[in-house]
Write a protein that holds these residues in place. Structure first.
Motif, PDB file in Angstrom:
ATOM      1  N   THR A   1      -3.751  45.254 -16.804  1.00  0.00           N
ATOM      2  CA  THR A   1      -2.928  45.988 -15.844  1.00  0.00           C
ATOM      3  C   THR A   1      -3.605  47.316 -15.527  1.00  0.00           C
ATOM      4  O   THR A   1      -4.553  47.730 -16.209  1.00  0.00           O
TER       5      THR A   1
ATOM      6  N   ASP B   1      -2.334  50.266 -15.908  1.00  0.00           N
ATOM      7  CA  ASP B   1      -1.466  51.238 -16.553  1.00  0.00           C
ATOM      8  C   ASP B   1      -2.201  51.800 -17.762  1.00  0.00           C
ATOM      9  O   ASP B   1      -2.714  51.040 -18.595  1.00  0.00           O
TER      10      ASP B   1
ATOM     11  N   ASP C   1      -1.183  53.565 -20.454  1.00  0.00           N
ATOM     12  CA  ASP C   1      -0.564  53.296 -21.745  1.00  0.00           C
ATOM     13  C   ASP C   1      -0.723  51.836 -22.148  1.00  0.00           C
ATOM     14  O   ASP C   1      -1.035  51.519 -23.302  1.00  0.00           O
ATOM     15  N   ARG C   2      -0.518  50.936 -21.201  1.00  0.00           N
ATOM     16  CA  ARG C   2      -0.627  49.512 -21.509  1.00  0.00           C
ATOM     17  C   ARG C   2      -2.066  49.146 -21.886  1.00  0.00           C
ATOM     18  O   ARG C   2      -2.296  48.348 -22.799  1.00  0.00           O
ATOM     19  N   THR C   3      -3.044  49.739 -21.207  1.00  0.00           N
ATOM     20  CA  THR C   3      -4.442  49.469 -21.532  1.00  0.00           C
ATOM     21  C   THR C   3      -4.774  49.935 -22.938  1.00  0.00           C
ATOM     22  O   THR C   3      -5.481  49.241 -23.685  1.00  0.00           O
TER      23      THR C   3
ATOM     24  N   ALA D   1      -7.465  52.592 -14.655  1.00  0.00           N
ATOM     25  CA  ALA D   1      -6.014  52.818 -14.638  1.00  0.00           C
ATOM     26  C   ALA D   1      -5.690  54.266 -14.283  1.00  0.00           C
ATOM     27  O   ALA D   1      -4.727  54.535 -13.555  1.00  0.00           O
ATOM     28  N   ARG D   2      -6.502  55.194 -14.791  1.00  0.00           N
ATOM     29  CA  ARG D   2      -6.281  56.601 -14.444  1.00  0.00           C
ATOM     30  C   ARG D   2      -6.475  56.835 -12.953  1.00  0.00           C
ATOM     31  O   ARG D   2      -5.673  57.527 -12.299  1.00  0.00           O
TER      32      ARG D   2
ATOM     33  N   TYR E   1      -6.156  54.636 -10.576  1.00  0.00           N
ATOM     34  CA  TYR E   1      -5.042  54.014  -9.850  1.00  0.00           C
ATOM     35  C   TYR E   1      -3.787  54.882  -9.940  1.00  0.00           C
ATOM     36  O   TYR E   1      -3.067  55.050  -8.952  1.00  0.00           O
ATOM     37  N   THR E   2      -3.537  55.422 -11.143  1.00  0.00           N
ATOM     38  CA  THR E   2      -2.382  56.304 -11.300  1.00  0.00           C
ATOM     39  C   THR E   2      -2.497  57.510 -10.378  1.00  0.00           C
ATOM     40  O   THR E   2      -1.516  57.922  -9.747  1.00  0.00           O
TER      41      THR E   2
ATOM     42  N   HIS F   1      -1.881  56.307  -6.851  1.00  0.00           N
ATOM     43  CA  HIS F   1      -0.472  55.974  -6.637  1.00  0.00           C
ATOM     44  C   HIS F   1       0.374  57.244  -6.555  1.00  0.00           C
ATOM     45  O   HIS F   1       1.262  57.346  -5.689  1.00  0.00           O
TER      46      HIS F   1
ATOM     47  N   THR G   1       5.484  49.436  -8.753  1.00  0.00           N
ATOM     48  CA  THR G   1       4.226  50.176  -8.682  1.00  0.00           C
ATOM     49  C   THR G   1       3.028  49.273  -8.454  1.00  0.00           C
ATOM     50  O   THR G   1       2.005  49.720  -7.955  1.00  0.00           O
ATOM     51  N   GLY G   2       3.124  48.010  -8.799  1.00  0.00           N
ATOM     52  CA  GLY G   2       2.003  47.117  -8.576  1.00  0.00           C
ATOM     53  C   GLY G   2       1.732  46.865  -7.110  1.00  0.00           C
ATOM     54  O   GLY G   2       0.624  46.481  -6.730  1.00  0.00           O
TER      55      GLY G   2
END
Length: 804
Positions: free
Chosen positions: A135, A137, A139-141, A416-417, A419-420, A423, A455-456
Motif C-alpha cells: 500500500t 501508507d 505506517d502500513r509499510t 508512501a511518503r 504519495y502522502t 494527497h 484515499t486510494g
C-alpha cells in the motif's frame, strides 16, 4: 586430501577401496584365529565417523588406539609380535579413515546447511519484496517490514521514522548530530509463551550518539554487534538505559564459554568459518561445545576502537579480521551518552519501558543489526533487528540481507511518503477551493458537508457554494467533476470561479449553465494534449462535470432551478412530506450544443432544499431507486437542527457509519428557506416625471422612520435620487422603486429599458457621469440585472447605527 575434503569421485573410490582392503585383511586374520578383538575394535571409530562431530570422533579414535596398544602390547602375550603390530596398525588405519570420513561428512552437512540457510534468506528476501510496500501508507509499510522480519529473520524488529516523513514532508538532508529523536512506527517481537507480541507504536524514542542505531543514523551505514549489557540492550531500542531492567532484564552479561573476551583484536566474527563452506574453519569446525553459530559472538570494542568506525565502511569491504573487529559496540560510550539524556526524555522512556515490561522480561537479546532506511539520498529512519530466542547471532551475510531488505523497504516508505505529500497537497488544494465561510444572508439557513473519497482513489472534484445575489436573493450550487486527482480538483476550482463570475451578473440558471458549458469546452480545448503537449496535460481533455444551480428569492418565495446531468434535488415541505423536484435533466457540462431548461416553483416558508452529488446515493452500493427511498426516509424524519440532519443523512446513506470513506466524494447542501414579508419590503411605482424624485425621497424617509432607521436617511435619499433621476432621464416605461430591509438596506429601481449603465470617470466640464460614481462611493455593492420587462439597478449598503 583435497579430493577427499571436497568429497569428489576420486576421493570416494579411494576411501571405498582402502576400506575394502582393510576389511579383507581383518577378516582373513580373524578366520586364522590370529586376531580376536580387532573386529570389535573397528566398530567404535566407524560409528564415530558416521555420527559424531570431528572432535568427538578424534577422542573416540584416540581412545581406540590407546586401548589397542594396551591390549596387544601388554595383555595378549600369547599372540605373535608381528600379529600384535599388525593389529595396532590396522586399528590406526581404521581410525584415520574414520576421521577422514567424518570430515567429509561434516563438510557435506555444512554445505547442505549453508544451502538451506541461503534458501531461507532468498525466501525471506522474496517475501519482503512481495509483502512490503503493498500500500501507499507509511505506517502500513513499516508494519509490513517488521511482519516480514519476525520471526523469519529476527526475534524482535522495530522501525522508527522521523516525524516529517510521517507527514509526507521531505526529511532533513543533513545527517543528525547528537541525540536523535524519532517516532516508533512499528514494532514486533516473538515470545515463547504468547506467540507474537507487538511493540506499541506512536511514542517517541531517542537514540544516543554512542548507540549503534544512533551511529547508523549519523553515518548512514548499517552495523551489527553483540549485546553484552542491559544498558546496551536499552540503547538498541531507543529507551533510557536507566530503565533497562524493563527492556532487557535477562540479557547476557560478559562473554560466554567459547567466545573471545571483550576487546580482543583477533575476535572472530560470527560465521567467519562460513556456514556452508567446505574448507572454511579448522579441525574444530562444527564441534558441539562451541557456541552456536560459529566462533562466538562479536567482541565489544571501546568508543575509540575499531567498532567506532564500523558504520563508516561499506558492508562487505575489508579483510575478515578487520570486519570482525569493526562489529563491536561501545557499551561504555552508550552508558556515558545516555547519562546526559534530558529529564523529559527519561520520563518518556520510563513510561514506554514500563508499558512493555511484561513482554520484555522474557527477552534475552544477544545480537542486533541496525539498518538506516535511506532512499534517494535522504535518511528516513532506522530499522533495528534483534535476536533473543535464536541461539545463533547475526553474521556478515545476515547484515547484507538486512541491508537489502532495508533498502527495498526504504524505497517503499519513500514512495508512501511522496504519495502522502501529494494527497495532502491535493486535499489542501481542494479544500481551499471550497468555501470556508458561507456568506451571511437572511434568505436561507444553510448546512453543508463534504466527505472526500477513499484515499486510494485520490481527491475528487465535488463542490458546493452559496452565493449572495442582489435583491436579498441567494444562489445554491452543487457540482461534480468526473474523475479524481489533482486535475479534477483544478477543474473544479475553475468551474467554481466561473459560476461565481456568471452569478455576479445575475444570469438565470439556464443561461448560466449554458455559459458554464462553453467554459468547460474551451477549457478542455486549451488544456488537451496537442502535437507538442507535455505528458499529463491531456488529462483535462476527458474532464466532464455535472451541476445544479438554484436561485431563491425570499421576497417572492420563488425558486428557479436548472441542472446539467445532476441528480434531482429533494424538497421537504413544512408538513414533513418529501419529494424530488422533477427538473429536466439536461446534458452534462462539456457536451455542448444542447439547451438547458429552468423550472420555477413557489416554496412555502421553512421548506428544506437538499442538494447533493451522486456520491451520496451511490455510497452504500445499493440500487439507485432504493438509495433515493432511503434518502427520502431520512429527510422525512425531523432533526433538531440542519447540522443534525446533515449527520443523519450521511450516517444513513453510509450504512450507519458517517466516518466511512465512500468510493466517490460526497457533497451535501441543506438550505431551509425564509420569507421577507411586507414589513421588510417597501414598493412604490414612480411616474416618469422629474417632480416625482422628491416624492420618492419622501416615501423612502417615511419607510425608514417606520423601520427605526433615521440614521440611514441621508445616504438613502441621495442614492434614491440618483437612481430615480437616471431612470426618468435615460429609460422609459414603468418605473418601480423598492427598498428591502435585510442584514443591510437594498435600494432597487426598475425600468423598461434594457440598456445597462456603466460606471465612468467624469471630466471637469462633463455634465453627466457623476451619479453612478456617487452611488458606488456610498454603497458596499451595486449592479444591474436584466429582467423580462427591462432592467433593475440595485445598491446595497449598511445602515450605520441602525442595529442591522
Amino acid at each position: 586430501m583435497a579430493p577427499l575434503r571436497l568429497g569428489g569421485r576420486i576421493g570416494f573410490f579411494a576411501l571405498l577401496l582402502t576400506w575394502v582392503v582393510l576389511l579383507g585383511v581383518v577378516q582373513s586374520l580373524i578366520s586364522q584365529g590370529a586376531l580376536r578383538l580387532v573386529g570389535w575394535t573397528l566398530l567404535a571409530p566407524l560409528v564415530g565417523g558416521a555420527l559424531l562431530t570431528f572432535r568427538q570422533t578424534l577422542l573416540v579414535c584416540g581412545a581406540t588406539v590407546l586401548t589397542t596398544l594396551v591390549a596387544y602390547g601388554f595383555l595378549a602375550r600369547d599372540i605373535a609380535v608381528w600379529h600384535r603390530l599388525l593389529a595396532v596398525a590396522l586399528v590406526t588405519v581404521a581410525c584415520a579413515l574414520s576421521l577422514v570420513v567424518g570430515r567429509v561428512r561434516l563438510g557435506r552437512e555444512r554445505r547442505i546447511s549453508g544451502l538451506m540457510v541461503a534458501r531461507e534468506r532468498l525466501t525471506l528476501l522474496s517475501v519482503a519484496s512481495t509483502h512490503v510496500g503493498s500500500t501507499l501508507d507509511v505506517d502500513r509499510t513499516a508494519r509490513e517490514l517488521v511482519e516480514a522480519a519476525v520471526p523469519r529473520f529476527a526475534d524482535t524488529a522495530v522501525v522508527d521514522l522521523f516525524d516529517p516523513v510521517l507527514h509526507g514532508e521531505e526529511p532533513a538532508e543533513e545527517r543528525p548530530r547528537g541525540p536523535v529523536t524519532v517516532r516508533r512506527v512499528a514494532g514486533r517481537t516473538v515470545d515463547e509463551g504468547d506467540g507474537v507480541e507487538t511493540f506499541e507504536p506512536g511514542g517517541t524514542d531517542t537514540y544516543e550518539p554512542g548507540s549503534v542505531p544512533g551511529r547508523c543514523l549519523a553515518t548512514g551505514k548499517a552495523a551489527r554487534a553483540g549485546i553484552q549489557s542491559a544498558s546496551e540492550a536499552a540503547s538498541w531500542l531507543g529507551a533510557d538505559p536507566a530503565e533497562a531492567r524493563f527492556l532487557a532484564p535477562a540479557v547476557r552479561r560478559g562473554p560466554q564459554r567459547g567466545e573471545p573476551a571483550p576487546g580482543r583484536p583477533d575476535a572472530a566474527a560470527p560465521g567467519r568459518d562460513g556456514v556452508g563452506g567446505d574448507d572454511a574453519g579448522g579441525d574444530d569446525a562444527g564441534r558441539d561445545d562451541a557456541p552456536p553459530g560459529g566462533a562466538g559472538r562479536p567482541a565489544e570494542e571501546g568508543a575509540d576502537g575499531p567498532g567506532a568506525d564500523r558504520a563508516e565502511e561499506p558492508p562487505g569491504e575489508g579483510t575478515a579480521p578487520e570486519a570482525a573487529e569493526a562489529e563491536g559496540t561501545a557499551p561504555e560510550a552508550a552508558e556515558a551518552g545516555a547519562a546526559g539524556r534530558r529529564p523529559e526524555g527519561r520520563r518518556k522512556g520510563r513510561g514506554r519501558a514500563k508499558a512493555r515490561e511484561p513482554a520484555a522480561r522474557r527477552h534475552d537479546y544477544h545480537s542486533g543489526i541496525a539498518v538506516p532506511l535511506r532512499a534517494r539520498g535522504a535518511t528516513l529512519g532506522v530499522a533495528v533487528f534483534l535476536r533473543s530466542h535464536r541461539p545463533e547471532p547475526f553474521d556478515a551475510d545476515d547484515l547484507l540481507l538486512a541491508e537489502e531488505i532495508g533498502a527495498r523497504a526504504a524505497v517503499c516508505v519513500d514512495n508512501a511518503r511522496r504519495y502522502t505529500h501529494e494527497h495532502h497537497t491535493s486535499l489542501t488544494l481542494q479544500r481551499s477551493l471550497l468555501p470556508r465561510r458561507l456568506p451571511e444572508q437572511a434568505a436561507v439557513d444553510v448546512a453543508t458537508r463534504y466527505l472526500p473519497a477513499d484515499t486510494g482513489l485520490g481527491v475528487g472534484g465535488d463542490w458546493f457554494d452559496v452565493i449572495q445575489l442582489s435583491g436579498a436573493r441567494v444562489a445554491l450550487v452543487v457540482g461534480d467533476v468526473v474523475g479524481h486527482g489533482l486535475y479534477a480538483s483544478a477543474t473544479m476550482g475553475r468551474l467554481r470561479a466561473a459560476v461565481r463570475t456568471l452569478a455576479d451578473i445575475d444570469l438565470p440558471p439556464d443561461e448560466l449553465l449554458t455559459h458554464l458549458d462553453d467554459v468547460l469546452i474551451r477549457l478542455r480545448a486549451e488544456t488537451g494534449r496537442g502535437d507538442g503537449g507535455e505528458p499529463g496535460e491531456g488529462q483535462f481533455a476527458d474532464a466532464g462535470a455535472t451541476c445544479l444551480y438554484a436561485v431563491y428569492d425570499p421576497v417572492s418565495r420563488m425558486c428557479s432551478l436548472a441542472r446539467a446531468g445532476h441528480p434531482e434535488p429533494a424538497l421537504v415541505r413544512p408538513d414533513g412530506s418529501v419529494e424530488f423536484i422533477g427538473l429536466p435533466a439536461g446534458p452534462p457540462l462539456g457536451v455542448g450544443g444542447l439547451p438547458f431548461e429552468a423550472t420555477e416553483l413557489r416554496l412555502p416558508e421553512n421548506s428544506l432544499l437538499a442538494l447533493y452529488t451522486n456520491g451520496l446515493i451511490e455510497a452504500g452500493g445499493h440500487d439507485l431507486d432504493l438509495a433515493m427511498d432511503e434518502l427520502r426516509n431520512v429527510l422525512a424524519r425531523p432533526g433538531s437542527s440542519l447540522e443534525a440532519t446533515c449527520d443523519a443523512v450521511l450516517r444513513e446513506m453510509l450504512d450507519g457509519d458517517s466516518r466511512l470513506r465512500p468510493k466517490d466524494d460526497v457533497a451535501l447542501l441543506l438550505a431551509r428557506t425564509h420569507a421577507l414579508d411586507a414589513s421588510h419590503v417597501g414598493v412604490w411605482d414612480v411616474p416618469s416625471d422629474p417632480t416625482a424624485v422628491g416624492r420618492a425621497r419622501e416615501l423612502v424617509n417615511r419607510q425608514l422612520a417606520d423601520w427605526g432607521l433615521p440614521e440611514a436617511a441621508f445616504s438613502t435619499e441621495l442614492i434614491v435620487s440618483e437612481l430615480v433621476t437616471n431612470a426618468i432621464r435615460h429609460a422609459g416605461g414603468p418605473i418601480r422603486l423598492r427598498v428591502i430591509r435585510e442584514n443591510s438596506l437594498i435600494c432597487e429601481v426598475s425600468d423598461g429599458s434594457s440598456t445597462t449603465p456603466h460606471l465612468r470617470r467624469a471630466r471637469t466640464l462633463d455634465e453627466n457621469g457623476r451619479g453612478l460614481f456617487i452611488v458606488a462611493q456610498l454603497t458596499q455593492r451595486w449592479g444591474t440585472r436584466q429582467t423580462s420587462e427591462g432592467k433593475t439597478i440595485w445598491a446595497e449598503f449598511s445602515a450605520l447605527g441602525s442595529g442591522l
